[in-house]
Design a protein around this motif. Structure first.
Motif, PDB file in Angstrom:
ATOM      1  N   HIS A   1       0.717  -1.166   0.101  1.00  0.00           N
ATOM      2  CA  HIS A   1      -0.182   0.054   0.071  1.00  0.00           C
ATOM      3  C   HIS A   1       1.024   1.269  -0.144  1.00  0.00           C
ATOM      4  O   HIS A   1       1.636   1.439   0.880  1.00  0.00           O
ATOM      5  CB  HIS A   1      -1.003   0.097   1.259  1.00  0.00           C
ATOM      6  N   LEU A   2       1.041   1.900  -1.121  1.00  0.00           N
ATOM      7  CA  LEU A   2       1.561   3.317  -1.202  1.00  0.00           C
ATOM      8  C   LEU A   2       0.797   4.340  -1.107  1.00  0.00           C
ATOM      9  O   LEU A   2      -0.178   4.405  -1.832  1.00  0.00           O
ATOM     10  CB  LEU A   2       2.511   3.182  -2.457  1.00  0.00           C
ATOM     11  N   CYS A   3       1.146   5.293  -0.084  1.00  0.00           N
ATOM     12  CA  CYS A   3       0.263   6.552   0.090  1.00  0.00           C
ATOM     13  C   CYS A   3       0.989   7.693  -0.496  1.00  0.00           C
ATOM     14  O   CYS A   3       2.136   7.862  -0.102  1.00  0.00           O
ATOM     15  CB  CYS A   3      -0.180   6.546   1.428  1.00  0.00           C
TER      16      CYS A   3
ATOM     17  N   THR B   1      -2.276  -4.924  -7.972  1.00  0.00           N
ATOM     18  CA  THR B   1      -1.773  -5.818  -6.822  1.00  0.00           C
ATOM     19  C   THR B   1      -1.361  -4.889  -5.555  1.00  0.00           C
ATOM     20  O   THR B   1      -0.168  -4.436  -5.633  1.00  0.00           O
ATOM     21  CB  THR B   1      -0.899  -6.767  -7.157  1.00  0.00           C
ATOM     22  N   GLY B   2      -2.403  -4.683  -4.569  1.00  0.00           N
ATOM     23  CA  GLY B   2      -1.860  -3.675  -3.548  1.00  0.00           C
ATOM     24  C   GLY B   2      -3.146  -2.596  -3.621  1.00  0.00           C
ATOM     25  O   GLY B   2      -4.202  -2.616  -4.148  1.00  0.00           O
ATOM     26  N   SER B   3      -2.280  -1.293  -3.185  1.00  0.00           N
ATOM     27  CA  SER B   3      -3.220  -0.205  -2.981  1.00  0.00           C
ATOM     28  C   SER B   3      -2.362   1.087  -3.249  1.00  0.00           C
ATOM     29  O   SER B   3      -1.166   1.058  -3.156  1.00  0.00           O
ATOM     30  CB  SER B   3      -3.867  -0.147  -1.798  1.00  0.00           C
ATOM     31  N   ILE B   4      -2.980   2.051  -3.806  1.00  0.00           N
ATOM     32  CA  ILE B   4      -2.555   3.409  -4.022  1.00  0.00           C
ATOM     33  C   ILE B   4      -3.668   4.139  -3.291  1.00  0.00           C
ATOM     34  O   ILE B   4      -4.955   4.222  -3.441  1.00  0.00           O
ATOM     35  CB  ILE B   4      -2.495   3.799  -5.365  1.00  0.00           C
TER      36      ILE B   4
ATOM     37  N   ILE C   1      -3.687   2.299   7.084  1.00  0.00           N
ATOM     38  CA  ILE C   1      -2.447   2.599   7.255  1.00  0.00           C
ATOM     39  C   ILE C   1      -1.421   2.019   6.103  1.00  0.00           C
ATOM     40  O   ILE C   1      -1.533   0.862   6.030  1.00  0.00           O
ATOM     41  CB  ILE C   1      -1.771   2.352   8.685  1.00  0.00           C
ATOM     42  N   PRO C   2      -0.814   2.959   5.498  1.00  0.00           N
ATOM     43  CA  PRO C   2       0.051   2.391   4.342  1.00  0.00           C
ATOM     44  C   PRO C   2       1.152   1.647   4.846  1.00  0.00           C
ATOM     45  O   PRO C   2       1.658   1.871   5.979  1.00  0.00           O
ATOM     46  CB  PRO C   2       0.374   3.505   3.438  1.00  0.00           C
TER      47      PRO C   2
ATOM     48  N   PHE D   1       3.837   6.157  11.758  1.00  0.00           N
ATOM     49  CA  PHE D   1       3.077   5.010  11.223  1.00  0.00           C
ATOM     50  C   PHE D   1       3.542   4.269  10.128  1.00  0.00           C
ATOM     51  O   PHE D   1       3.477   2.969   9.938  1.00  0.00           O
ATOM     52  CB  PHE D   1       1.590   5.436  10.392  1.00  0.00           C
ATOM     53  N   CYS D   2       4.613   4.794   9.267  1.00  0.00           N
ATOM     54  CA  CYS D   2       5.202   4.113   8.156  1.00  0.00           C
ATOM     55  C   CYS D   2       6.301   4.652   7.714  1.00  0.00           C
ATOM     56  O   CYS D   2       6.482   6.000   8.179  1.00  0.00           O
ATOM     57  CB  CYS D   2       4.230   3.654   6.986  1.00  0.00           C
TER      58      CYS D   2
END
Length: 390
Positions: free
Chosen positions: A69-71, A131-134, A163-164, A346-347
């Motif tokens: 997950h990339l934010c 595959t995953g999240s943006i 949370i990314p 958080f990351c």
């Protein structure tokens, strides 16, 4: 919008035309929300308030449900434009001239928001599946008190499972040329107000008064010449700047009853809020033992120092920037504070964006070529991120 969503130019123009002077939303978040929701993002409009502070509207948008997950974190609020007559073009008109887009927020940081949005949509169209999240964390409170913005959105994200794994903050990190700098951390900031109480009296009879000025002046001389540390591998030496010395006394023949001074410390990871408060308290104790006086001190904790340590994420972003620009970016912790100070809890978080030469200035502007190049860099980061195994 008539233009393709992958073109950041009309998107940036639309954002600049939203007069989103902090904390006003001005339509900027609506613009981003409409664009992202039309392309499959699930959007959440989040308004937070706190006594004594203005309501702030924020936006969280995500596509995908899994990892990685990339934010992208950024802000659409801007600082005031100042006297509009000093601008070559109206500050919220988003005029294009000589290859530049002019307007408040062009660099800080609506340009980054537009470039990342365009890059993300390009990637989603070309990847044939995610595959995953943006996600996007866009606040309206970065240029203001930063109370009802990113920090509270992150708390909401944690409570709702968003949370990314990693985050890019789109601050304009580049100095002379796009790609020359990535921010991997920031110095901390802590402010102090020190007050000394005395006894007012006539300047002709100083023995009948208790002058607080020499007492406070001795402290200021002591702390302003002190060496806080020698820096470390990632940070320059910490600094202390005296910002005010005031006695509130318009008369030339009166010894005042009070003197107060303000100073700010920008510090590295060699220090913490607690260690610096102890250091200041110690300096006051030494001076008080020498000259006496009734002393008080109040403290404002701005931001703690932090560093995103070297590792796969730093290497990936640095490599993507180098591949897209031909420049190996230096890793820096310079500058003031940013909302990365909240994300780091958080990351892992890095800051990357266009050049910052005109931020907060009259005639703030970004070259169209640089805006599109920033989109290309973000596109490379996204592609490399989802093809890697971080």
């Amino acid at each position: 919008m008539k233009n393709t969503p992958s073109d950041p130019v009309p998107l940036l123009q639309e954002l600049i035309r939203c007069r989103s002077v902090t904390p006003a939303e001005g339509g900027a978040l609506t613009c981003i929300e409409n664009l992202l929701s039309a392309h499959g993002f699930r959007c959440h409009r989040l308004t937070f308030r706190e006594d004594g502070t203005p309501d702030v509207v924020n936006l969280f948008a995500r596509i995908g449900t899994g990892s990685p997950h990339l934010c992208f974190a950024g802000h659409t609020d801007v600082v005031p434009e100042g006297p509009a007559e000093n601008w070559t073009y109206a500050p919220f008109a988003a005029e294009i001239a000589d290859g530049f887009i002019y307007g408040r927020g062009a660099c800080d940081m609506k340009g980054s928001v537009a470039a990342f949005a365009a890059a993300a949509l390009d990637y989603l169209r070309g990847a044939g599946g995610l595959t995953g999240s943006i996600s996007f964390l866009i606040t309206g409170d970065e240029e203001g008190p930063a109370i009802n913005g990113t920090a509270k959105v992150l708390d909401w994200m944690r409570a709702n499972g968003h949370i990314p794994d990693h985050c890019i903050v789109g601050e304009p990190s580049s100095v002379d040329r796009l790609g020359d700098t990535i921010k991997i951390g920031r110095r901390g900031s802590m402010s102090f107000l020190v007050r000394v109480e005395g006894r007012q009296g006539h300047a002709a009879y100083p023995h009948k008064a208790d002058n607080p000025i020499p007492k406070l002046a001795r402290l200021i001389d002591r702390i302003s010449t002190a060496k806080l540390d020698g820096g470390n591998a990632h940070f320059d030496p910490s600094t202390l700047a005296v910002t005010s010395f005031d006695v509130g006394n318009p008369a030339g023949n009166v010894i005042p009853s009070r003197a107060e001074a303000k100073f700010n410390i920008r510090f590295s990871t060699e220090h913490s809020f607690a260690s610096l408060q102890t250091w200041v308290d110690t300096q006051i104790s030494v001076v008080r033992a020498e000259v006496g006086g009734a002393w008080s001190v109040s403290v404002s904790k701005g931001a703690d120092a932090f560093i995103t340590t070297a590792g796969p994420f730093v290497s990936l972003v640095q490599g993507a920037v180098a591949a897209a620009t031909g420049i190996v970016p230096r890793l820096s912790t310079s500058g003031g504070t940013s909302d990365a100070r909240f994300v780091k809890n958080f990351c892992p978080v890095l800051e990357f964006g266009p050049t910052n030469a005109t931020i907060h200035q009259v005639d703030e502007r970004i070259a169209i070529d640089e805006l599109r190049a920033t989109q290309s860099v973000y596109g490379r980061i996204i592609a490399d991120y989802f093809s890697s195994a971080l």
